[in-house]
Design an enzyme around this catalytic site. Structure first.
Site, PDB file in Angstrom:
ATOM      1  N   CYS A   1       0.828  -1.210   0.000  1.00 31.46           N
ATOM      2  CA  CYS A   1       0.000   0.000   0.000  1.00 31.46           C
ATOM      3  C   CYS A   1       0.861   1.258   0.000  1.00 31.46           C
ATOM      4  O   CYS A   1       1.343   1.696   1.055  1.00 31.46           O
ATOM      5  CB  CYS A   1      -0.923  -0.010   1.217  1.00 31.46           C
ATOM      6  SG  CYS A   1      -1.903   1.492   1.337  1.00 31.46           S
TER       7      CYS A   1
ATOM      8  N   CYS B   1      -0.424   4.132   2.098  1.00 30.53           N
ATOM      9  CA  CYS B   1      -0.236   3.990   3.548  1.00 30.53           C
ATOM     10  C   CYS B   1       1.220   4.254   3.929  1.00 30.53           C
ATOM     11  O   CYS B   1       1.496   4.873   4.952  1.00 30.53           O
ATOM     12  CB  CYS B   1      -0.578   2.575   4.022  1.00 30.53           C
ATOM     13  SG  CYS B   1      -2.044   1.867   3.311  1.00 30.53           S
ATOM     14  N   ASP B   2       2.148   3.746   3.129  1.00 28.55           N
ATOM     15  CA  ASP B   2       3.546   3.694   3.575  1.00 28.55           C
ATOM     16  C   ASP B   2       4.519   4.541   2.754  1.00 28.55           C
ATOM     17  O   ASP B   2       5.691   4.650   3.120  1.00 28.55           O
ATOM     18  CB  ASP B   2       4.030   2.226   3.545  1.00 28.55           C
ATOM     19  CG  ASP B   2       3.175   1.343   4.445  1.00 28.55           C
ATOM     20  OD1 ASP B   2       2.733   1.836   5.488  1.00 28.55           O
ATOM     21  OD2 ASP B   2       2.944   0.179   4.085  1.00 28.55           O
TER      22      ASP B   2
END
Ligand code: NDP
Length: 311
Positions: A133, A136-137
């Site tokens: 992701c 997300c990261d």
């Protein structure tokens, strides 16, 4: 025990759309949101193909859909269904904290989850440089080199997104052409921060043990058999998804590697009164808008099923 005419399991576009239609049909739907309320769109950025809205952030779209379902009258519960008994009627679902639901119809809209390469080194560095992701990261890789694996829309979008943080993004694909939409491909080819490695498969992810972290990736060109070591701090795996069918895989007919089988032009599964909508059944289109369309179909079909059962 909560009783409902329509239990919807899953909170992506399919689930919320079924909830809107179910509520308007006076079925008093209950929608159990599951582990990731809002589903996969909550971990994407811009959505540019939801008709009527030229651009919206994925999480915002899902908040809008949830609001819409609530305002239509659906009951949205932040519960995770972990057992579903379709062997007797009405159906019974078990959630967290001993919550139980009795349902005259069920709409399965549990979606799909990211696939992984299956390497031991991938498992070892998951959360320590290996991710599925970018939204997300990606932020953790400011000023670093990262790699993205895959050739579909997800891989291409993640590569583009990562250029916001990384100094360089290497996109590794096992074939010579992408399956991603052409408009996204054009953006890749125009972006000077992105390098594409065609015909390449990942052999290993390498890194350090203390602290645990990625230092590079080893790839092989499947045509020349040449092996390359590419230094990078992040590896984003974007190689597609598998249907989240754990609740029903032993109770319903499936095909194409676990997708719930439905009748032609219908969301009706192999058990009457149980309907499947969105990525859990759709191995072909897998779009937010097609999932929403199927959610609508499922609710209309559930309504018809219930009225015929009561005749
Ligand atoms: P896709 O199935 O479309 O693509 C998966 C990619 O990963 C393919 O290029 C495939 O290669 C590659 N791949 C699969 N398995 C492996 C493996 N073991 N090793 C290496 N490579 C592998 O998945 P996506 O997640 O990209 O997209 C899923 C769906 O969601 C699609 O329908 C897509 O259009 C949609 N989507 C739409 C978006 C949007 O409209 N904005 C955004 C993101 C996704 P190969 O090509 O050789 O098969």
């Amino acid at each position: 025990m909560q009783k409902t005419s329509m239990l919807i399991i899953g909170s992506g576009p399919a689930g919320y759309t079924a909830a809107v239609y179910g509520a308007r049909a006076m079925l008093n739907p209950i929608l159990a949101q599951g582990i990731q309320p809002g589903g996969q769109l909550t971990i994407t950025t811009e959505v540019e193909n939801w008709p009527g809205i030229q651009e919206i952030q994925g999480p915002d779209l899902m908040i809008n859909l949830e609001d819409h379902a609530k305002k239509a009258g659906a009951k949205i519960v932040p519960d995770v269904i972990n057992k579903l008994d379709l062997s007797k009627y009405p159906f019974v679902a078990h959630g967290d904290n001993d919550n139980k639901y009795e349902a005259e119809s069920v709409v399965l809209a549990t979606g799909a989850q990211a696939n992984w390469l299956g390497l031991d080194s991938e498992q070892k560095y998951k959360g320590f440089g290996v991710s599925a992701c970018a939204t997300c990261d990606g932020f953790f890789f400011r000023g670093q080199v990262v790699t993205v694996i895959g050739g579909g829309n997800t891989a291409v979008e993640e590569a583009l997104f990562l250029t916001n943080f990384a100094t360089k993004v290497i996109l590794i694909h096992r074939r010579e052409s992408f399956r991603a939409e052409k408009i996204l491909q054009e953006r890749i080819f125009k972006n000077p921060k992105i390098e594409v490695k065609w015909n390449s498969i990942v052999k290993e992810i390498i890194g350090t043990d203390d602290p645990l972290g990625v230092e590079g990736i080893i790839i092989e060109d499947i045509k020349t058999k040449k092996v390359l070591s590419l230094p990078c701090k992040g590896v984003f795996v974007a190689i597609g998804h598998s249907p989240s069918n754990e609740l029903v895989k032993d109770q319903l007919d499936t095909h194409q590697g676990g997708y719930i089988l439905t009748q032609n032009n219908s969301t009706q599964t192999s058990i009457p009164g149980v309907f499947a909508a969105g990525d859990i059944t759709d191995f072909k289109y897998r779009q937010a808008v097609t999932a929403a369309g199927m959610g609508c179909m499922a609710a209309l079909e559930a309504e018809r099923f219930i009225s015929e059962t009561k005749k």
